[in-house]
Scaffold this motif. Structure first.
Motif, short mmCIF file in Angstrom:
data_model
loop_
_atom_site.label_atom_id
_atom_site.label_comp_id
_atom_site.label_asym_id
_atom_site.label_seq_id
_atom_site.Cartn_x
_atom_site.Cartn_y
_atom_site.Cartn_z
N ILE A 320 39.20 28.03 45.56
CA ILE A 320 38.37 28.52 44.06
C ILE A 320 39.68 28.79 43.47
O ILE A 320 40.29 29.10 43.98
CB ILE A 320 37.16 29.78 44.86
N PRO A 321 39.04 28.76 42.20
CA PRO A 321 39.71 28.43 41.41
C PRO A 321 40.77 29.56 41.02
O PRO A 321 39.73 30.73 40.41
CB PRO A 321 39.65 28.05 39.48
N PHE A 322 42.04 29.89 41.25
CA PHE A 322 42.11 31.09 41.72
C PHE A 322 41.93 31.98 39.92
O PHE A 322 42.14 33.67 40.14
CB PHE A 322 44.09 31.28 42.35
N GLU A 323 42.41 31.34 39.05
CA GLU A 323 43.07 31.49 38.07
C GLU A 323 41.63 32.04 37.57
O GLU A 323 41.59 33.03 35.91
CB GLU A 323 43.58 30.50 36.79
N LEU A 324 40.34 31.99 38.23
CA LEU A 324 38.62 32.41 37.12
C LEU A 324 38.68 33.32 38.47
O LEU A 324 37.90 34.49 37.96
CB LEU A 324 37.97 31.03 37.36
N LEU A 325 39.42 32.92 39.89
CA LEU A 325 38.71 34.68 40.88
C LEU A 325 39.82 35.68 41.06
O LEU A 325 39.54 36.85 40.29
CB LEU A 325 39.26 33.91 42.40
N LEU A 326 41.17 35.37 39.75
CA LEU A 326 42.30 36.68 40.55
C LEU A 326 41.53 37.99 38.82
O LEU A 326 41.94 39.29 39.59
CB LEU A 326 43.62 36.20 40.27
N PRO A 327 41.34 37.83 38.28
CA PRO A 327 40.62 38.42 37.22
C PRO A 327 39.68 38.96 37.52
O PRO A 327 39.86 40.80 36.85
CB PRO A 327 40.54 37.65 35.89
N HIS A 328 38.72 39.25 38.59
CA HIS A 328 37.58 40.02 39.26
C HIS A 328 38.34 40.52 40.67
O HIS A 328 37.33 41.07 41.40
CB HIS A 328 36.90 39.11 39.37
N THR A 329 39.81 40.56 40.62
CA THR A 329 40.00 40.70 42.14
C THR A 329 40.67 42.05 42.52
O THR A 329 41.77 42.24 41.48
CB THR A 329 40.79 39.84 42.88
N ASP A 330 40.49 42.85 43.42
CA ASP A 330 40.50 44.30 43.72
C ASP A 330 42.08 44.13 44.40
O ASP A 330 42.63 44.78 44.56
CB ASP A 330 39.83 45.31 43.85
N LEU A 331 42.01 43.25 45.69
CA LEU A 331 43.11 43.45 46.38
C LEU A 331 42.96 42.07 46.79
O LEU A 331 42.00 41.16 46.87
CB LEU A 331 42.84 43.88 47.38
#
Length: 431
Positions: A320-331
């Motif tokens: 999963i592209p982390f540059e797209l996932l991390l903005p929605h990630t709490d931890l």
């Protein structure tokens, strides 16, 4: 015109940032040659740079090295670090050196500025007096946690916090000496023998210090807080933040991506792309730990291996592209590669860390020292320990506040602009 040579060892975590740097320099009009393993030929050519392969033992496939039974039989920590240094990095020096000399010869009368990442030691022979052409300027790029010895810190690879007291500095001196002569003494002797065979006179510096100490300028890809405050840090060392991310346009997202967007809380777990031979070390225990929690758990495996025991509140993908996932990630729960933890901090995401191999032992202690993460200090955490750590990070505001502070530090720095400015300044001296 000055030629730029970007050099990287044939280890993907070392090559990838140098590929990004090369692509940016090409886009800014520099004439760039990338010297690395042949496995990355097509990736280099995709940047518009000229590709040149390293020679002999330097041209390896890292996954084969990482899976060597002798290496896997060693405990993580100093023993495995010693194996990696000797069998991956130091044995590459002759082949890197000969290939670099070939590239320098091809440049003829053109001035050459070399950008070499921390693990590419092939420039050190001529920098330390071996016959051959020395680049007109050498810029070191720090892709690992800062490795240089300091009176303020224990040596790289021991995973100990700094100690600035009189007693602590005595400890640091003792441990640094032991690292050079005992723990990594065999590797240092190998380094000295390789340099002697290539014609270097005298006694060489400690091999972990040399890429930094011998460079004209050293640009560390991090913020200073991740390297500790060092009163004896050389003036030519500069912290430049991290490289920008690919915007992720055109990336294929999983069918369940809407679940991420709709979730109240998202916890991501990954073992990276190297230490993922056994998903029972971190991913599976994390899924078990959080199975009954009111969170959406996203597991990025980096492998086609099957994940066992996937609960209803979890989603699994190979990539999963982390540059797209991390903005929605709490931890983020991760084993803690240096590039990955910096990516999380640049997004202000706090972490639970559980990794001891490669650079992870050192990286995880440094991240935890910032107050933005809990470090479990093991490669094999229990579900109970993971759940307790997750509860702490999500319930105590300090972790997210510290991660936000570091996000601001990263946002204030533009690594690619600093690299280009440094290159142009050095080029003006060589013209």
């Amino acid at each position: 015109m000055t030629r730029v040579v970007v050099a990287a060892s044939a280890v993907y975590g070392h090559f990838a940032p140098m590929r990004s740097i090369a692509a940016d320099l090409v886009g800014r009009g520099h004439q760039v040659t990338v010297l690395t393993g042949s496995v990355y030929r097509d990736e280099v050519r995709g940047t518009g740079a000229t590709f040149e392969a390293v020679d002999g033992a330097a041209d390896f496939v890292f996954e084969e090295k990482a899976a060597d039974p002798e290496r896997l039989a060693l405990p993580v920590g100093p023993a495995q670090l010693d194996w990696d240094v000797r069998n991956i990095f130091l044995q590459s020096v002759p082949g890197q050196h000969s290939a670099l000399q070939r590239v320098l010869a091809d440049a003829a009368e053109e001035p050459v500025v070399l950008l070499a990442e921390t693990g590419f030691a092939g420039a050190l022979p001529v920098m330390l007096g071996a016959p051959g052409r020395r680049p007109d300027a050498v810029v070191g790029i720090g892709v690992l946690p800062l490795t240089i010895s300091s009176v303020d810190t224990a040596p790289f690879g021991m995973g100990l916090p700094p100690d600035y007291s009189k007693e602590g500095r005595a400890r640091n001196r003792e441990l640094n000496a032991a690292m050079r002569t005992q723990v990594l003494g065999g590797a240092q002797r190998l380094f000295a023998g390789i340099l002697a065979d290539l014609g270097c006179p005298g006694r060489p510096p400690f091999f972990m210090d040399a890429p930094l100490s011998e460079a004209d300028v050293f640009l560390q890809l991090s913020v200073e807080e991740l390297s500790y405050r060092r009163t004896d840090l050389p003036e030519h060392v500069h912290f430049i933040g991290r490289l920008p991310e690919d915007p992720g346009t055109g990336a294929r997202l999983p069918q369940w991506w809407a679940d991420v967007l709709d979730a109240g809380r998202v916890v991501v777990v990954t073992q990276g792309t190297l230490a993922n031979l056994d998903l029972g070390r971190l991913i599976e225990p994390a899924l078990e730990a959080l199975a009954d929690e009111q969170v959406l758990v996203v597991a990025a495996t980096g492998t086609d291996r099957e994940v066992r025991g996937v609960p209803a509140n979890a989603r699994v993908a190979r990539f999963i592209p982390f540059e797209l996932l991390l903005p929605h990630t709490d931890l983020l729960i991760t084993n803690g590669g240096f590039g990955g933890v910096q990516q999380a901090l640049a997004h202000g995401v706090p972490m639970v860390l559980a990794g001891q191999s490669e650079d992870k032992l050192e990286s995880n202690v440094r991240v935890a020292a910032t107050g933005a993460a809990v470090n479990l200090g093991t490669d094999n955490p229990s579900p109970m320990d993971i759940r307790k750590a997750v509860d702490s990070v999500l319930s105590e505001s300090g972790y997210r506040q510290n991660a936000a502070r570091l996000r601001a530090d990263y946002a204030a720095l533009d690594a690619l602009d600093v690299i280009d400015t440094t290159m142009r300044r050095l080029m003006s001296r060589t013209a």
